[in-house]
Design an enzyme around this catalytic site. Structure first.
Site, PDB file in Angstrom:
ATOM      1  CD  GLU A 179      45.393   1.763 -39.715  1.00 47.23           C
ATOM      2  OE1 GLU A 179      46.158   1.631 -40.684  1.00 47.23           O
ATOM      3  OE2 GLU A 179      45.140   0.840 -38.942  1.00 47.23           O
ATOM      4  CD  GLU A 365      41.085  -1.267 -39.307  1.00 40.86           C
ATOM      5  OE1 GLU A 365      42.213  -1.761 -39.532  1.00 40.86           O
ATOM      6  OE2 GLU A 365      40.532  -0.469 -40.079  1.00 40.86           O
TER       7      GLU A 365
HETATM    8  C1  FCB Z   1      44.716  -1.422 -41.423  1.00 40.32           C
HETATM    9  C2  FCB Z   1      43.689  -0.843 -42.356  1.00 40.32           C
HETATM   10  C3  FCB Z   1      42.658  -1.831 -42.826  1.00 40.32           C
HETATM   11  C4  FCB Z   1      43.237  -3.198 -43.078  1.00 40.32           C
HETATM   12  C5  FCB Z   1      44.099  -3.657 -41.935  1.00 40.32           C
HETATM   13  C6  FCB Z   1      44.708  -5.023 -42.105  1.00 40.32           C
HETATM   14  O1  FCB Z   1      45.883  -0.696 -41.494  1.00 40.32           O
HETATM   15  O2  FCB Z   1      43.020   0.221 -41.743  1.00 40.32           O
HETATM   16  O3  FCB Z   1      42.034  -1.293 -43.953  1.00 40.32           O
HETATM   17  O4  FCB Z   1      43.896  -3.239 -44.272  1.00 40.32           O
HETATM   18  O5  FCB Z   1      45.117  -2.729 -41.707  1.00 40.32           O
END
Ligand code: FCB
Length: 454
Positions: A179, A365
């Site tokens: 990210e 994620e």
């Molecule tokens: C993302 C991050 C991860 C976690 C989630 C909830 O932005 O990559 O580390 O904190 O959010």
């Protein structure tokens, strides 16, 4: 898809057999959020160590000093993965455990830790997916400007080469960066995340150097590991205006989260809104350098984020707006709407011609935070998380049916953990962690996931 069909589908419950046979399923974590042992065995200080140790930056002044103590309990955590049939595990490496000062001398104890972890995964039949950088820059490099200093591209290339050399014999799946939008915008633009810098100049420099580092990091890794599967992970976020008055800034918001990273990656140029300003930090040839063909693009998504015009708190006059009053939210206040997830993936695929390019995409994620507690029998019934995951998986399935080249899905997160500026209040795990005793208790959702995977 119309809502009646969608509801029927959710009622009949999404199954693994609705996805291609070779679809990749896993869970994810990140070093700073779980490891603890922040200064143990020669590890150097990171920007998150520094940021958390300064009062007032984190909810309740929580720190990652101990976190889930995964550094000492990793075997137990890998046993959990095995017990629940989770065959792919995404983790990140703490740069300052390998290079305490960011460059120079390697710390052998840090290398041992990750060697043991990787070997432990392989022994248990778990495939490692390693993120090279998940926001925990060595403080020593921040002292030299961090991501605002163009030299970082070389520091990052060296660090990447070191990891591939140390672990590439056993690890084939790599994500270069986690990210970049959050690092650049929240870390260097708004100052909510480490290192807490603010302002447009810091943001633009960090943005460009991060984009360069991802592409150059990929080239280094791929040259050293031609049989590797090497990608990088990005946020993908719809950013509607909070109200009509905020329409003008919604594009900026879309840039912060999406196009300021994807346009360079796929097209070698920045969006119009920042093109002129960022050009002062670019050198000849940079347009060619920031564009690269990754083996896969990692996508991370949690929620829609509304844009609000705000010249005082914002960057380029743009700040976080509020979601409409009538939408469903998780306990962290993030909107639940699986079909928006499908819509934004479709936009992404269309806008960058990903079907035609047959560009692999992996959801690296997705997940939800709730204030989960153990009941009197010591169990955690997190049905809300199961509902969230089923809703979002339905969108993933619809995208696949639509020929979008989605190849895998990782749940955030295996364990409850340190949620950055939100501290420990926000629980994202499939496994509950008691932060006093550090006892792990599998929640209902990990049992659901095991059943799903069977
Ligand atoms: C993302 C991050 C991860 C976690 C989630 C909830 O932005 O990559 O580390 O904190 O959010």
């Amino acid at each position: 898809m119309n809502s009646i069909k969608k509801d029927l589908f959710v009622m009949s419950h999404i199954k693994k057999s609705d996805f291609p046979n070779d679809f990749i399923w896993g869970t994810a974590t990140a070093a700073y959020q779980i490891e603890g042992a922040w200064d143990k065995d020669g590890k150097g200080e990171s920007i998150w160590d520094r940021f958390c140790h300064e009062e007032g930056n984190i909810l309740n002044n929580d720190t990652g000093d101990i976190a889930c103590d995964h550094y000492h309990r990793w075997e137990e955590d890998l046993d959990l993965l095995k017990k629940y049939n989770i065959e792919n595990y995404r983790l990140s490496i703490a740069w300052a455990r390998i290079y305490p000062k960011g460059t120079g001398e390697i710390n052998p104890a840090g290398v041992d830790f990750y060697n043991n972890l990787i070997d432990g995964m392989i022994e248990r039949g778990i495939t490692p997916w390693i993120t090279i950088y998940h926001w925990d820059l060595p403080q020593a490099l921040q002292d030299r400007g961090g991501w605002t200093n163009r030299e970082i591209v070389n520091w990052f290339k060296d660090y990447t080469a070191t990891l591939i050399k140390l672990f590439g014999d056993r690890v084939k799946n790599w994500m270069i960066y986690n990210e970049p939008s959050v690092q650049a915008w929240l870390g260097y633009g708004l100052g909510f995340n480490a290192p807490g810098l603010k302002g447009e100049e810091n943001y633009l420099k960090a943005l460009h150097h991060i984009n360069l580092s991802i592409a150059e990091g990929y080239r280094v890794a791929k040259a050293m590991l031609p049989d590797g599967y090497i990608g990088s992970s990005y946020t993908l976020v719809p950013t509607p205006p909070e109200s009509d008055a905020d329409r003008d800034v919604a594009d900026n918001m879309f840039g912060f989260w999406n196009t300021n990273h994807f346009d360079p990656l796929f097209k070698g140029e920045y969006p119009k809104a920042i093109r002129e300003q960022i050009s002062q930090y670019m050198k000849d040839g940079d347009h060619e350098l920031i564009k690269v063909d990754l083996d896969f693009v990692g996508i991370q998504h949690y929620s829609t984020i509304y844009a609000k015009m705000d010249n005082k708190n914002g960057l380029f006059g743009t700040f976080f707006g509020k979601p409409p009053a009538d939408v469903k939210l998780t306990d962290i206040g993030w909107e639940i709407n699986g079909s928006y997830f499908g819509d934004i993936i479709s936009w992404f695929s269309d806008n960058y011609n990903l079907k035609q390019k047959n560009q692999d995409i992996i959801i690296t994620e997705n997940g939800a935070a709730f204030f989960d507690e153990l009941n009197e029998s010591g169990e955690c019934d997190d049905q809300h998380r199961i509902d969230y995951l089923e809703e979002y998986l339905l969108s993933v399935k619809n995208c696949i049916d639509n020929n979008i080249p989605l190849k895998g899905y990782f749940i955030w997160s295996l364990l409850d953990n340190f949620e950055w500026a939100e501290g420990y209040k926000m629980r994202f795990g499939l496994v509950h962690v008691d932060y006093k005793s550090l006892v792990r208790t599998p929640k209902k959702s990990i049992k659901w996931f095991k059943g799903f995977l069977e």
